[in-house]
Enzyme design. Structure first.
Site, PDB file in Angstrom:
ATOM      1  N   HIS A 177     111.435 -55.281  19.343  1.00 27.55           N
ATOM      2  CA  HIS A 177     110.511 -54.221  18.930  1.00 27.55           C
ATOM      3  C   HIS A 177     111.276 -53.038  18.363  1.00 27.55           C
ATOM      4  O   HIS A 177     110.774 -51.920  18.353  1.00 27.55           O
ATOM      5  CB  HIS A 177     109.648 -53.823  20.127  1.00 27.55           C
TER       6      HIS A 177
ATOM      7  N   LYS B 241     144.050 -40.552  22.289  1.00 27.74           N
ATOM      8  CA  LYS B 241     144.509 -39.958  23.552  1.00 27.74           C
ATOM      9  C   LYS B 241     145.587 -38.917  23.258  1.00 27.74           C
ATOM     10  O   LYS B 241     145.594 -37.831  23.834  1.00 27.74           O
ATOM     11  CB  LYS B 241     145.098 -41.038  24.465  1.00 27.74           C
TER      12      LYS B 241
ATOM     13  N   GLU C  94     137.981 -53.286  20.537  1.00 29.63           N
ATOM     14  CA  GLU C  94     139.348 -52.787  20.714  1.00 29.63           C
ATOM     15  C   GLU C  94     140.387 -53.870  20.486  1.00 29.63           C
ATOM     16  O   GLU C  94     141.521 -53.585  20.115  1.00 29.63           O
ATOM     17  CB  GLU C  94     139.509 -52.255  22.147  1.00 29.63           C
TER      18      GLU C  94
HETATM   19  O1  PA5 Z   1     141.531 -51.420  27.116  1.00 28.22           O
HETATM   20  C1  PA5 Z   1     142.212 -50.412  27.140  1.00 28.22           C
HETATM   21  O2  PA5 Z   1     143.441 -50.459  27.210  1.00 28.22           O
HETATM   22  C2  PA5 Z   1     141.600 -49.028  27.115  1.00 28.22           C
HETATM   23  O3  PA5 Z   1     140.285 -49.006  26.701  1.00 28.22           O
HETATM   24  C3  PA5 Z   1     141.696 -48.406  28.502  1.00 28.22           C
HETATM   25  O4  PA5 Z   1     141.021 -49.216  29.429  1.00 28.22           O
HETATM   26  C4  PA5 Z   1     141.137 -46.983  28.560  1.00 28.22           C
HETATM   27  O5  PA5 Z   1     141.660 -46.202  27.525  1.00 28.22           O
HETATM   28  C5  PA5 Z   1     141.485 -46.342  29.895  1.00 28.22           C
HETATM   29  O6  PA5 Z   1     142.862 -46.355  30.070  1.00 28.22           O
HETATM   30  P1  PA5 Z   1     143.551 -46.176  31.471  1.00 28.22           P
HETATM   31  O7  PA5 Z   1     143.079 -47.267  32.386  1.00 28.22           O
HETATM   32  O8  PA5 Z   1     145.001 -46.265  31.191  1.00 28.22           O
HETATM   33  O9  PA5 Z   1     143.160 -44.842  31.996  1.00 28.22           O
END
Ligand code: PA5
Length: 461
Positions: free
Chosen positions: A313, A428, A292
């Site tokens: 394996h 989202k 990410e």
């Molecule tokens: O790293 C990030 O920003 C995302 O992966 C969030 O952790 C994930 O989408 C969850 O978001 P939130 O904590 O706002 O619910």
């Protein structure tokens, strides 16, 4: 390796790769970029810039988190509702630092609550969790930085209704802890309306970098993990990185540089292969952190989760003889905690196994790691061997800080912002649109058009 050593990196075999080999001089030539990157991270962190706050977490006051964890520790079960950065860090800490099969242990052996993670929107999983807990003695922690993620919202709606219907609103509210942003999202007004317990997620810390904040530490502390040691390991790692005078003394710069240079030479896959079941979840956490953070602007290096010796394996055939498109990091723990000495067997049939008799299982595991690194090196595949002396809270804290730093540095080398996630937000928003959330009508329209394109050609059997 001494207990005081935070980690060691052996990287002599990372310069192989034929015509596409990375030369040591290329790594050294990145020194000015490393220095600038380090200054960039520290300046922005000290100014409280959004996304950079993880660098300061080891030194932040966490007293409120510890205090609340004391109440949580008295519960029979904890259910955490959250996803991505609001879940993976917790699972990583618990996997690494709690005894295996935690929930199966007796209450006396555990000495802390059972733990369930409700992250995916899976009706079967959520129902199963509900069936396994006694609502009376359970606490539900709902974690969302944005306070609006659909998966977390839907899972929480499920548990909240069940709690309310079973116990009544006042008792249900007593059992809920909300971890969210100071201002944003739907969860904050929920706290105002119900008066349930709440912790604030630091504004300058992003989801996937939040494991050493209240997001990761609240449940970890409640389950008996030594969070002070985690934080001091992370702080020690940061100090060691600051103190390192040159690239030759700085494994974080070396691993960031190798990842960058190999990526530039079309090794777009970054394999992390620990030899410890307890670190399997570390790979999951790393995969989100890496993917990410640096998958941006048409660039990126895809994180690949592997586990030794199991993947010897399964994947090693591909790794040694398939395409040369990966950089490998083999991660080992020098000192296992509860080793097993392999017993000699009296049966004649086992005679040929006598080479194992009296040997340590941990030693076998570490030899397997060396064997894999050697096999990769023989095949001309770039490989680095990373090792921590023991898998305790202090060394894990150091390892977490190390990987977060490398990720930030990689973003700097690539000239992308490692602290945003527009691709995640896009997904989202499409979900909000499809589920009919007001304000997301355009997204709903867009995703329908795109789906029509996907369905334009369909085949069935
Ligand atoms: O790293 C990030 O920003 C995302 O992966 C969030 O952790 C994930 O989408 C969850 O978001 P939130 O904590 O706002 O619910």
């Amino acid at each position: 390796m001494s207990e005081k050593t935070l980690l060691s990196l052996a990287y002599g075999a990372a310069f192989t790769g034929g015509e596409r080999a990375v030369a040591f001089s290329e790594l050294e030539n990145l020194t000015p970029q490393f220095k600038n990157g380090d200054a960039w991270l520290r300046k922005n962190a000290s100014e409280g810039k959004e996304g950079f706050g993880w660098l300061n977490l080891p030194k932040r006051n966490m007293d409120d988190v510890q205090t609340l964890s004391r109440w949580l520790a008295t519960r029979e079960s904890i259910v955490q509702v959250g996803i991505g950065g609001s879940a993976l860090g917790n699972l990583m800490l618990h996997g690494a630092l709690l005894p295996p099969y935690w929930n199966e242990l007796s209450k006396t052996k555990r000495g802390g609550p059972r733990f369930f993670m409700s992250d995916n929107v899976d009706p079967a999983d959520n129902r199963a969790i509900w069936e396994l807990i006694d609502p009376e003695s359970t606490a539900v922690i709902v974690v969302s930085k944005s306070g609006s993620t659909a998966e977390t919202a839907s899972n929480f709606l499920f548990f909240w209704e069940k709690l309310r219907d079973t116990l009544g609103e006042p008792a249900a509210r007593e059992r809920v802890v909300v971890v969210t942003d100071k201002e944003k999202g739907i969860l904050r007004p929920f706290v105002d309306e119900t008066g349930c317990k709440r912790l604030i997620l630091p504004e300058d810390v992003g989801g996937r970098f939040s494991v050493l904040s209240c997001v990761g530490l609240l449940s970890a502390w409640a389950l008996g993990i030594d969070c002070k040691a985690l934080l001091s390991g992370a702080a020690a790692m940061d100090e060691a990185i600051v103190k390192a005078g040159s690239i030759l003394e700085n494994p974080a710069w070396i691993l960031a540089g190798l990842s960058y240079l190999h990526m530039k030479k079309n090794r777009n896959l970054n394999v992390l292969m620990p030899y410890a079941d307890a670190l399997e979840r570390f790979c999951e956490w790393f995969a989100q952190l890496w993917g990410e953070s640096i998958g941006k602007d048409g660039q990126g290096s895809t994180p690949v989760r592997a586990l030794g010796a199991i993947d010897q394996h399964s994947q090693i055939q591909l790794y040694t003889s398939g395409p040369d498109d990966k950089l490998y990091t083999i991660l080992t723990v020098a000192q296992g905690q509860k080793d097993i000495a392999l017993p000699a067997a009296p049966e004649k049939a086992f005679e040929k196994l006598s080479y194992l008799y009296g040997k340590s299982m941990d030693e076998l595991r570490n030899f397997e790691a060396f064997a894999t690194a050697a096999a990769l090196s023989k095949a001309g595949r770039p490989v680095a061997a990373l090792s921590i002396s023991s898998l305790d809270a202090y060394h894990l804290g150091g390892l977490i800080q190390f990987y977060e730093y490398i990720t930030g540095m990689m973003g700097h080398l690539m000239q992308v912002n490692p602290f945003d996630q527009p691709g995640v937000e896009q997904g989202k928003n499409y979900t909000y649109g499809l589920m009919g959330r007001s304000g997301f009508e355009n997204e709903a329209q867009e995703v329908r058009t795109l789906s029509a394109k996907i369905n334009e050609r369909t085949v069935t059997l």
